[in-house]
Design an enzyme around this catalytic site. Structure first.
Site, PDB file in Angstrom:
ATOM      1  CG  ASN A 110     -14.429   4.245  -0.356  1.00 16.18           C
ATOM      2  OD1 ASN A 110     -13.846   3.483   0.414  1.00 16.18           O
ATOM      3  ND2 ASN A 110     -14.208   4.244  -1.661  1.00 16.18           N
ATOM      4  CG  HIS A 112     -10.728   5.172  -4.864  1.00 20.46           C
ATOM      5  ND1 HIS A 112     -10.867   3.812  -4.986  1.00 20.46           N
ATOM      6  CD2 HIS A 112     -10.246   5.613  -6.044  1.00 20.46           C
ATOM      7  CE1 HIS A 112     -10.483   3.444  -6.203  1.00 20.46           C
ATOM      8  NE2 HIS A 112     -10.103   4.525  -6.866  1.00 20.46           N
ATOM      9  CB  SER A 139     -10.765  10.926  -3.825  1.00 18.39           C
ATOM     10  OG  SER A 139     -10.003  11.318  -4.951  1.00 18.39           O
ATOM     11  CG  ASP A 148     -14.229   3.509  -6.260  1.00 15.08           C
ATOM     12  OD1 ASP A 148     -14.487   3.454  -5.051  1.00 15.08           O
ATOM     13  OD2 ASP A 148     -13.531   2.668  -6.844  1.00 15.08           O
TER      14      ASP A 148
HETATM   15  C1  GAR Z   1      -5.852   2.369   1.311  1.00 14.84           C
HETATM   16  O1  GAR Z   1      -4.811   2.763   0.464  1.00 14.84           O
HETATM   17  C2  GAR Z   1      -7.187   2.795   0.737  1.00 14.84           C
HETATM   18  O2  GAR Z   1      -7.121   4.025   0.054  1.00 14.84           O
HETATM   19  C3  GAR Z   1      -7.475   1.664  -0.210  1.00 14.84           C
HETATM   20  O3  GAR Z   1      -7.063   0.510   0.475  1.00 14.84           O
HETATM   21  C4  GAR Z   1      -5.982   0.844   1.341  1.00 14.84           C
HETATM   22  C5  GAR Z   1      -6.312   0.320   2.708  1.00 14.84           C
HETATM   23  O4  GAR Z   1      -5.199   0.403   3.535  1.00 14.84           O
HETATM   24  N1  GAR Z   1      -8.866   1.592  -0.546  1.00 14.84           N
HETATM   25  C6  GAR Z   1      -9.314   1.137  -1.697  1.00 14.84           C
HETATM   26  O5  GAR Z   1      -8.587   0.717  -2.595  1.00 14.84           O
HETATM   27  C7  GAR Z   1     -10.821   1.156  -1.871  1.00 14.84           C
HETATM   28  N2  GAR Z   1     -11.190   0.859  -3.200  1.00 14.84           N
HETATM   29  P1  GAR Z   1      -5.359   0.214   5.113  1.00 14.84           P
HETATM   30  O6  GAR Z   1      -6.052  -1.118   5.341  1.00 14.84           O
HETATM   31  O7  GAR Z   1      -3.960   0.202   5.631  1.00 14.84           O
HETATM   32  O8  GAR Z   1      -6.167   1.364   5.649  1.00 14.84           O
END
Ligand code: GAR
Length: 220
Positions: A110, A112, A139, A148
């Site tokens: 994942n 995060h 991360s 997480d």
């Molecule tokens: C990213 O910033 C990722 O790190 C975060 O969601 C966004 C997705 O963007 N993930 C989380 O918050 C997971 N808990 P994207 O759809 O443009 O890849």
């Protein structure tokens, strides 16, 4: 040439991290085959990106299932049926039931948007700013039943600037995420990195601390 690792991707939103994976693959830098992109949202941008890239897609809507466990059972059955060997969570915003995760131990990662173990869960940029942190980051970690909380493989860091707000911080971090996720996926796909009984192993050595984007192994 190593054989392509079969990967599935789960994404709830716009899919820019999925796009980074697709681009790295198209550039010949990621030895994977995409078996499925699945989402819990019918209108996720990630699904459109996958269709354009001719990757099979699946929109599975939670409202059609009685509870989390039955949704997750169906989702993970479909992922397994796609032939995926590795599952990449790229902006998947649901908590996953621990029972379906067990058979995938060491085969789900994942991304995060925080320097874990700081700021598990939501609103990570806001929380870093509120805490007055001098640096922030993202991360990539192996997924376990603890939200997480799985072993951290690699991180990307950036300084928090005096004028930063949630949006500027998120938008400066995102391009780093787009390098971090393909780089880690590449290490797993090329069989250099895995989760062993005692922790994460890189080139058969236990990793003492998370890799850092920009340094040695993740120099690209
Ligand atoms: C990213 O910033 C990722 O790190 C975060 O969601 C966004 C997705 O963007 N993930 C989380 O918050 C997971 N808990 P994207 O759809 O443009 O890849």
């Amino acid at each position: 040439m190593t054989q392509a690792l079969k990967i599935a991707v789960l994404a709830s939103g716009r899919g820019s991290n999925l796009a980074a994976l697709i681009e790295a693959h198209a550039a010949g830098q990621l030895p994977v085959e995409f078996t499925l992109v699945a989402s819990d949202k019918a209108d996720a941008g990630a699904l459109q990106l996958a269709e354009t890239a001719r990757i099979p897609t699946l929109a599975l809507l939670p409202r059609n299932y009685a509870d989390r466990a039955s949704y997750d059972r169906e989702l993970f059955a479909r992922i397994a049926a796609s032939g995926a060997e590795l599952l990449v969570l790229a902006g998947f915003m649901r908590i996953i039931d621990g029972t379906v995760l067990a058979p995938w131990a060491g085969r789900i990662i994942n991304i995060h948007p925080s320097l874990l173990p700081k700021y598990r869960g939501l609103h990570t940029h806001r929380r870093a700013l509120e805490a007055g942190d001098a640096e922030h980051g993202a991360s990539v970690h192996f997924v376990t039943a603890e939200l997480d909380g799985g072993p951290v493989i690699a991180q990307a860091k950036l300084p928090v600037l005096p004028d930063d707000d949630e949006h500027t911080l998120a938008s400066r971090l995102l391009p780093l995420e787009h390098r971090l996720l393909p780089a880690v996926t590449g290490l797993i796909a090329s069989h250099r990195l895995s989760l062993g009984a005692n922790g994460i192993e890189l080139d058969r050595q236990l990793l003492a601390q998370p890799l850092l984007l920009g340094e040695d192994t993740l120099a690209a």
